[in-house]
Design an enzyme around this catalytic site. Structure first.
Site: not given
Ligand code: GLC
Length: 536
Positions: A25, A29, A33, A204, A272
């Site tokens: 991070d 926050d 990220d 995915d 996947e």
């Protein structure tokens, strides 16, 4: 175009999965990220030495399924950065020799995606058919299909008085891949990221988007019906004959492959495919290797942690990969219980050696190189929508922040920052900084193994053959390339074992970084020790 050369980058690579919300991070926050990932590229390319990254979703999302519910495929969620940072991350990674593949979520979007908002707006919307809308059966859903996350896979829309299908959350409506406009729009998404420079996709739910066109009810599963390996709650009450992997799915993969093959460079698609019937799983390569480059291989996770079961699974997978095809192996990801917690005590080192020396591309999950364990996340801190009602289904415990140091927030964010999921108390010991300083740490074991793999073509692309000296608690296998022959031996027993492997030099031991013996024929292994022998 079939590419079967062994020089292909992704056959030689060690992959590392980053779950961006949990990696680093940079702005305090509480969420990881993209700038945080950029700041750790030196760790990945340098200290650890992996070759490629898989980034889980960082696109704009209402975060109902933490990024797997996308509301804008071609923008970055403000929690994680912006498009310029994504571009910078790809460029910086490339400049350090790292390839980058990104998640391509094709089965569904968020219900907040403009496509769905439009589709939902009325029965006559030009995008109505972009999703799967049906009339119910006497006020009930159109059929008995249940969502992977439990509950019906249909939700009713009061306004337009129809049901829409969702394989996952009701906030994740299924796209209608039988509509040619959807296919084109989604292929444009792929082109957008390829044009930005990504090296491929982790696709995915790549077996989910084509279902039975007649939408027949799934038969109920008898109580003794075999389950793949984990309890999926209500989803397990049915035999899933009709709600995934309809043969038409292969045409979509052929067309996706044409999209990625249109690029000059060698783009990877790894899909996947949560299918445990090996011939069906292998069908996703395509008869002419014209579908996915690789179906993701989860089979190792179905094995019991003992030699006969692991050996059977590894051999079965390798024999089912079509000749000329290439597989991959993984022992963890953001949907599974952490590796270190699943294994019997003291077996982590054997697992690392196995993963990095079987034939196929290894995929590591962030933090497993430190020995991070599953964290028990309290109900009031829960984030995963799966498991809100059945806590053992929750995936939160495998998604906790990466441990960078022994600072109060494990160095995950700036001093004083909170973290979106709790940090495991053992971060004090299990963290990058501390482990780098300890020659015997799990991290240093992974570093040594990755370097060993890099130095030996036999371990990367060599053939694989179980060794006749394998027994009930010792697994030995040979890896052989044009220039090298190596034997890997793993002792699962709690006591010493000696086995005959032929003459050679011992070049690696999980137990002792200094061990380097000349082997006259028999090699002695300590309890739970694994070694690699180079035959010279
Ligand atoms: C895949 C992802 C999982 C996600 C689901 C829905 O299985 O790995 O995390 O929840 O798809 O997108």
């Amino acid at each position: 175009m079939a590419r079967t050369s062994h020089d292909t980058w992704w056959k030689n690579a060690v992959f590392y999965q980053i779950y961006p919300l949990s990696f680093c991070d940079s702005d305090g926050d509480s969420y990881g990220d993209l700038r945080g990932v950029i700041s750790k590229l030196d760790y990945l390319a340098g200290a650890l030495g992996v070759d490629a990254l898989w980034l889980s979703p960082f696109y704009q999302s209402p975060m109902k399924d933490w990024g797997y519910d996308i509301s804008d495929h071609t923008d970055v969620d403000p929690l994680m950065g912006d498009l310029d940072t994504a571009r910078e991350l790809i460029e910086e990674a490339h400049s350090k020799g790292l390839r980058v593949i990104v998640d391509y979520v094709i089965n569904h979007t968020s219900d907040q995606h403009p496509w769905f908002l439009e589709s939902r707006s009325s029965r006559t919307s030009p995008k109505r058919d972009w999703y799967v809308w049906r009339d119910g059966r006497d006020g009930n859903p159109p059929n008995n299909w249940v969502s992977v996350f439990s509950g019906p896979s249909w939700s009713y829309d009061q306004e337009s008085r129809q049901w829409y299908r969702h394989t996952y959350l009701r906030d994740q409506p299924d796209l209608n891949w039988r509509n040619p406009e959807v296919v084109e729009a989604m292929f444009d998404v792929a082109r957008f990221w390829l044009d930005m420079g990504v090296d491929g996709f982790r696709v995915d739910a790549a077996h989910q988007m084509m279902k039975d066109p007649q939408e027949r009810d799934n038969p109920p599963a008898p109580p003794d019906y075999p389950r793949p390996y984990k309890n999926m709650g209500e989803y397990d009450d049915f035999i899933h004959l009709y709600d995934f992997s309809h043969p038409d799915v292969h045409e979509i993969h052929r067309r996706l492959r044409a999209v990625t093959d249109a690029y000059e460079r060698d783009v990877l698609t790894v899909g996947e495919i949560h299918i445990f019937d090996l011939p069906e799983w292998a069908s996703y390569y395509g008869e002419d290797f014209d579908q996915l480059n690789m179906p993701f291989n989860f089979h190792l996770m179905t094995a019991e942690w003992n030699v006969p079961s692991l050996r059977a699974v590894i051999e079965a997978v390798l024999w089912n990969v079509p000749v000329g095809g290439w597989t991959n192996w993984t022992l963890g990801n953001h949907d599974e219980v952490r590796l270190a917690t699943r294994l019997p005590d003291g077996h982590e080192r054997l697992a690392a050696l196995l993963l990095l020396t079987i034939r196929g591309t290894p995929f590591l999950y962030y933090g497993d190189e430190l020995g991070m364990r599953q964290v028990a996340v309290d109900r009031d801190q829960a984030r995963d929508p799966w498991g809100h009602n059945v806590s053992w289904l929750s995936r939160d415990g495998a998604r906790t922040p990466m441990h960078w140091s022994d600072e109060p927030n494990a160095g995950f964010g700036p001093a004083g920052a909170t973290t979106w999921l709790p940090i495991a108390p053992d971060y004090i010991k299990l963290n990058v900084e501390t482990e780098l300083g300890n020659a015997d740490s799990t991290l240093n074991l992974y570093r040594r193994l990755i370097a060993l793999r890099k130095a030996h073509p036999a371990l990367r692309v060599g053939s694989f053959l179980s060794h006749p000296s394998s027994s009930g608690d010792v697994f030995a296998y040979r890896r052989e390339s044009d220039s090298e022959t190596m034997t890997v031996v793993l002792n699962f027993a709690e006591e010493e074992r000696t086995i005959d492997v032929g003459r050679g030099e011992l070049v690696f031991s999980t137990a002792d970084p200094e061990r380097q013996d000349r082997i006259g024929g028999a090699v002695a292994l300590g309890p739970r020790e694994g070694v690699v022998i180079e035959h010279v």
